[in-house]
Motif scaffolding. Structure first.
Motif, PDB file in Angstrom:
ATOM      1  N   TRP A 154      -7.885 -37.616  61.082  1.00  0.00           N
ATOM      2  CA  TRP A 154      -6.694 -38.372  61.477  1.00  0.00           C
ATOM      3  C   TRP A 154      -6.124 -39.040  60.236  1.00  0.00           C
ATOM      4  N   ASP A 179       1.315 -41.675  65.336  1.00  0.00           N
ATOM      5  CA  ASP A 179       1.562 -42.042  63.940  1.00  0.00           C
ATOM      6  C   ASP A 179       2.493 -43.249  63.860  1.00  0.00           C
ATOM      7  N   GLU A 180       2.559 -44.020  64.952  1.00  0.00           N
ATOM      8  CA  GLU A 180       3.452 -45.181  64.994  1.00  0.00           C
ATOM      9  C   GLU A 180       2.962 -46.303  64.085  1.00  0.00           C
ATOM     10  N   LEU A 225      -4.955 -47.076  66.666  1.00  0.00           N
ATOM     11  CA  LEU A 225      -3.880 -46.169  66.271  1.00  0.00           C
ATOM     12  C   LEU A 225      -3.222 -45.615  67.528  1.00  0.00           C
ATOM     13  N   GLN A 241      -1.478 -42.543  54.398  1.00  0.00           N
ATOM     14  CA  GLN A 241      -1.366 -41.079  54.347  1.00  0.00           C
ATOM     15  C   GLN A 241      -2.657 -40.427  53.848  1.00  0.00           C
ATOM     16  N   HIS A 254      -4.092 -41.766  58.398  1.00  0.00           N
ATOM     17  CA  HIS A 254      -3.608 -43.129  58.604  1.00  0.00           C
ATOM     18  C   HIS A 254      -2.113 -43.152  58.285  1.00  0.00           C
ATOM     19  N   PRO A 255      -1.282 -43.692  59.195  1.00  0.00           N
ATOM     20  CA  PRO A 255       0.165 -43.586  59.003  1.00  0.00           C
ATOM     21  C   PRO A 255       0.720 -44.385  57.815  1.00  0.00           C
TER      22      PRO A 255
END
Length: 167
Positions: A133, A102-103, A99, A139, A135-136
């Motif tokens: 955290w 948040d790209e 990661l 969510q 996950h982008p």
């Protein structure tokens, strides 16, 4: 500075390679406020081979993705990583950028790494280290993903004793 999450693994002189890589990453210029997960032993996935030792490392990176990925490749090369070997084969060191803030870059760099949600040897150390955290793509937090994974699978990992950077 983006927060980064790395996954480390080895199954050739495994514990030594992973511990050395954690220490090298903690000293890498531009990578600050690093923390690492415990070390875990896990069976090889996709081929018959010695067990892997896996860990995760989080920190803040003062730069772009490409320079970080180049630095990770250099550490792998310094550990005599054989880049001609098949994808599923023994290796001295594998360091993946899992990661990057948040790209989302699924093509090319594969950020976030799809193994993060699929493989326990990546997800468990990452969820231990960075449970909150998000996950982008999903969510959902890494802790939520790990809990879901454990409801569907037996945990194949064994925690190893000691400080990941010791050795």
């Amino acid at each position: 500075m983006p927060k980064v999450l790395l996954s480390l693994g080895s199954n050739v002189d495994a514990e030594s390679h992973v511990r050395r890589a954690v220490a090298q990453l903690q000293a890498l210029p531009g990578l600050t406020q690093t923390r690492s997960s415990r070390l875990y032993s896990a069976p090889a996935v996709g081929f018959a081979g010695p067990d892997f030792v896996n860990s995760a490392l989080a920190g803040f990176w003062d730069g772009g993705r490409e320079p970080l990925q180049s630095a990770l490749r250099a550490l792998e090369d310094a550990a005599s990583r054989d880049r001609t070997a098949p994808r599923f084969a023994s290796r001295t060191l594998d360091i993946d950028l899992v990661l990057f803030g948040d790209e989302i870059h699924p093509e090319g760099s594969g950020i976030p790494r799809e193994e993060l949600l699929r493989e326990a040897f990546v997800l468990r150390p990452c969820a231990e280290l960075e449970p909150d955290w998000v996950h982008p793509l999903s969510q959902r937090t890494l802790a939520e993903h790990w809990q879901e994974w454990r409801q569907q699978h037996a945990d194949p990992l064994t925690a190893l004793a000691g400080d990941p950077a010791a050795g």
